[in-house]
Write a protein that holds these residues in place. Structure first.
Motif, PDB file in Angstrom:
ATOM      1  N   PRO A 130      42.181  48.694  37.216  1.00  0.00           N
ATOM      2  CA  PRO A 130      41.704  47.680  38.146  1.00  0.00           C
ATOM      3  C   PRO A 130      40.698  48.195  39.157  1.00  0.00           C
ATOM      4  O   PRO A 130      39.630  47.632  39.323  1.00  0.00           O
ATOM      5  CB  PRO A 130      42.978  47.228  38.829  1.00  0.00           C
ATOM      6  CG  PRO A 130      44.050  47.457  37.835  1.00  0.00           C
ATOM      7  CD  PRO A 130      43.613  48.599  36.975  1.00  0.00           C
ATOM      8  N   LYS A 131      41.026  49.237  39.767  1.00  0.00           N
ATOM      9  CA  LYS A 131      40.136  49.718  40.826  1.00  0.00           C
ATOM     10  C   LYS A 131      38.764  50.048  40.282  1.00  0.00           C
ATOM     11  O   LYS A 131      37.735  49.630  40.806  1.00  0.00           O
ATOM     12  CB  LYS A 131      40.744  50.966  41.471  1.00  0.00           C
ATOM     13  CG  LYS A 131      40.010  51.356  42.731  1.00  0.00           C
ATOM     14  CD  LYS A 131      40.616  52.595  43.342  1.00  0.00           C
ATOM     15  CE  LYS A 131      39.918  52.929  44.655  1.00  0.00           C
ATOM     16  NZ  LYS A 131      40.493  54.140  45.256  1.00  0.00           N
ATOM     17  N   MET A 134      36.889  47.004  39.068  1.00  0.00           N
ATOM     18  CA  MET A 134      36.404  46.221  40.192  1.00  0.00           C
ATOM     19  C   MET A 134      35.133  46.844  40.749  1.00  0.00           C
ATOM     20  O   MET A 134      34.162  46.176  41.036  1.00  0.00           O
ATOM     21  CB  MET A 134      37.475  46.179  41.264  1.00  0.00           C
ATOM     22  CG  MET A 134      37.018  45.455  42.510  1.00  0.00           C
ATOM     23  SD  MET A 134      38.096  45.779  43.884  1.00  0.00           S
ATOM     24  CE  MET A 134      37.754  47.494  44.169  1.00  0.00           C
ATOM     25  N   GLN A 135      35.162  48.129  40.877  1.00  0.00           N
ATOM     26  CA  GLN A 135      33.995  48.800  41.446  1.00  0.00           C
ATOM     27  C   GLN A 135      32.777  48.643  40.550  1.00  0.00           C
ATOM     28  O   GLN A 135      31.672  48.417  41.021  1.00  0.00           O
ATOM     29  CB  GLN A 135      34.321  50.276  41.648  1.00  0.00           C
ATOM     30  CG  GLN A 135      35.369  50.454  42.704  1.00  0.00           C
ATOM     31  CD  GLN A 135      35.639  51.933  42.983  1.00  0.00           C
ATOM     32  OE1 GLN A 135      35.931  52.292  44.105  1.00  0.00           O
ATOM     33  NE2 GLN A 135      35.548  52.767  41.967  1.00  0.00           N
ATOM     34  N   THR A 143      38.572  41.247  44.391  1.00  0.00           N
ATOM     35  CA  THR A 143      39.545  42.218  44.877  1.00  0.00           C
ATOM     36  C   THR A 143      40.225  42.931  43.717  1.00  0.00           C
ATOM     37  O   THR A 143      40.167  42.473  42.583  1.00  0.00           O
ATOM     38  CB  THR A 143      40.625  41.513  45.703  1.00  0.00           C
ATOM     39  OG1 THR A 143      41.440  40.771  44.821  1.00  0.00           O
ATOM     40  CG2 THR A 143      39.993  40.606  46.712  1.00  0.00           C
ATOM     41  N   ARG A 144      40.831  43.966  44.051  1.00  0.00           N
ATOM     42  CA  ARG A 144      41.493  44.742  43.006  1.00  0.00           C
ATOM     43  C   ARG A 144      42.558  43.893  42.332  1.00  0.00           C
ATOM     44  O   ARG A 144      42.792  43.959  41.133  1.00  0.00           O
ATOM     45  CB  ARG A 144      42.140  45.978  43.626  1.00  0.00           C
ATOM     46  CG  ARG A 144      42.632  46.960  42.613  1.00  0.00           C
ATOM     47  CD  ARG A 144      43.130  48.214  43.283  1.00  0.00           C
ATOM     48  NE  ARG A 144      44.207  47.950  44.203  1.00  0.00           N
ATOM     49  CZ  ARG A 144      45.453  47.718  43.819  1.00  0.00           C
ATOM     50  NH1 ARG A 144      45.760  47.714  42.543  1.00  0.00           N
ATOM     51  NH2 ARG A 144      46.382  47.476  44.701  1.00  0.00           N
ATOM     52  N   GLU A 145      43.204  43.102  43.116  1.00  0.00           N
ATOM     53  CA  GLU A 145      44.269  42.282  42.556  1.00  0.00           C
ATOM     54  C   GLU A 145      43.705  41.277  41.573  1.00  0.00           C
ATOM     55  O   GLU A 145      44.303  41.006  40.546  1.00  0.00           O
ATOM     56  CB  GLU A 145      44.960  41.549  43.670  1.00  0.00           C
ATOM     57  CG  GLU A 145      44.923  42.353  44.909  1.00  0.00           C
ATOM     58  CD  GLU A 145      46.256  42.989  45.211  1.00  0.00           C
ATOM     59  OE1 GLU A 145      46.440  43.330  46.355  1.00  0.00           O
ATOM     60  OE2 GLU A 145      47.080  43.133  44.314  1.00  0.00           O
ATOM     61  N   ALA A 148      43.115  43.176  38.519  1.00  0.00           N
ATOM     62  CA  ALA A 148      44.372  43.604  37.905  1.00  0.00           C
ATOM     63  C   ALA A 148      45.007  42.453  37.162  1.00  0.00           C
ATOM     64  O   ALA A 148      45.467  42.585  36.032  1.00  0.00           O
ATOM     65  CB  ALA A 148      45.311  44.124  38.981  1.00  0.00           C
TER      66      ALA A 148
END
Length: 315
Positions: A130-131, A134-135, A143-145, A148
DNA sequence: CCGAAAATAT
DNA sequence: CATATTTTCG
């Protein structure tokens, strides 16, 4: 041998999706407010500024090369061109208003999803967390969520496909197992075949060996998920569903919006509602009427001329 | 922080 | 009622 296959899909990828203006009827603002003014372009709805919500989500430049030896990040546009006025190095201020506000439900549009898939593809299933995703996506507001959650669903989708793809999957139809309305979103994006039935390449800890990056230069979206966009897209999505254009002679299915029949789920929903279809769910906050003009253009060939460009003027 | 499941919203 | 997205738990 597999390698060749991979290169193949790679080459076909481009045709697989981005393509047609038909698929991009979304009204992405190509003209920034400032630009519009500079050119003296009269923005439609002059008297109607479309006071659609514009919760200023936080926007971060997204710095990091997250990829060690990964080719330059996709030409994913950072989707941020609002730095015009906010250039002030003010304290960094930091005050991104919207830190504790409940942002509206994120709507995963085909475009967003595509970006997502691209990111995952470039990272490799292994690093696709996820992180990182996202980036790489560099979508403001994401958002990461969000990622995710979507990733979770995406994985399930992939898994599901593996099981159904019994026909050797080679050659025939790569992905056409289920056309549940659910998969529509996923169907809109080319699922890198490596994802299917294939675990991390042995001997490789990093991203896939090859990742020439796809020619998705057609990406002409400045993505900034704002309530406005979401509403429009959402609205469109609801209305889309049946397109009488049965690949008229095409032969290649772009796989999106041309699903002939809706599965039970679709029917169920309709049953619940009235056949007259009056289900226009506008978001609570501002029930302003948008000038959306997505015409199914039935009859002859379709005519996509959606130019609902409205000022994102939010800065 | 990641991943899966439960909770909610649409 | 089903599905999409969010929030919670491990």
């Amino acid at each position: 041998m597999r390698e060749e296959e991979e290169t193949e899909w790679f080459a076909r990828w481009e045709e697989h999706l981005p393509s047609p203006e038909e698929l991009t009827p979304l009204s992405q603002t190509l003209i920034t407010p400032a630009l519009a003014i500079a050119f003296d372009i009269p923005i439609p709805a002059d008297g109607n500024p479309s006071p659609i919500l514009s919760p200023h989500f936080l926007h971060r430049p997204l710095p990091p090369p997250a990829s060690p030896h990964l080719p330059p990040p996709p030409d994913f546009e950072t989707s941020d061109l609002n730095s015009a006025s906010a250039a002030s190095g003010s304290g960094g201020g930091g005050d991104e208003p919207a830190r504790t506000l409940k942002r509206p439900r994120l709507v995963w549009t085909p475009q967003l999803h595509k970006r997502f898939v691209d990111a995952v593809a470039h990272l490799g299933i292994k690093n696709a967390v996820p992180k990182t995703i996202m980036q790489l996506m560099s979508v403001d507001g994401l958002t990461r969520e969000n990622v995710a959650s979507h990733l979770q669903k995406y994985r399930l989708y992939l898994k599901r496909m593996q099981g159904l793809s019994t026909s050797g999957g080679g050659g025939g139809g790569p992905i056409s197992a289920s056309d549940a309305a659910t998969d529509q979103l996923f169907a809109s994006a080319p699922v890198p075949h490596h994802f299917l039935s294939r675990r991390p390449v042995a001997g490789l800890g990093g991203p896939d060996p090859f990742l020439p990056y796809m020619p998705v230069t057609a990406l002409q979206h400045h993505q900034q998920i704002t309530a406005a966009m979401q509403q429009q897209q959402h609205y469109h999505q609801r209305h889309l569903g049946h397109f009488g254009s049965p690949t008229g002679g095409g032969g290649f299915d772009h796989g999106f919006l041309n699903r002939p029949a809706v599965s039970q789920s679709g029917m169920h929903q309709m049953l619940g509602a009235a056949p007259g279809m009056g289900l226009m769910q506008l978001t609570p906050s501002s029930a302003a009427s948008f000038v959306d003009d997505l015409e199914p253009a039935r009859g002859g060939s379709g005519e996509r001329k959606v130019l609902t460009l409205f000022p994102t003027g939010e800065d």
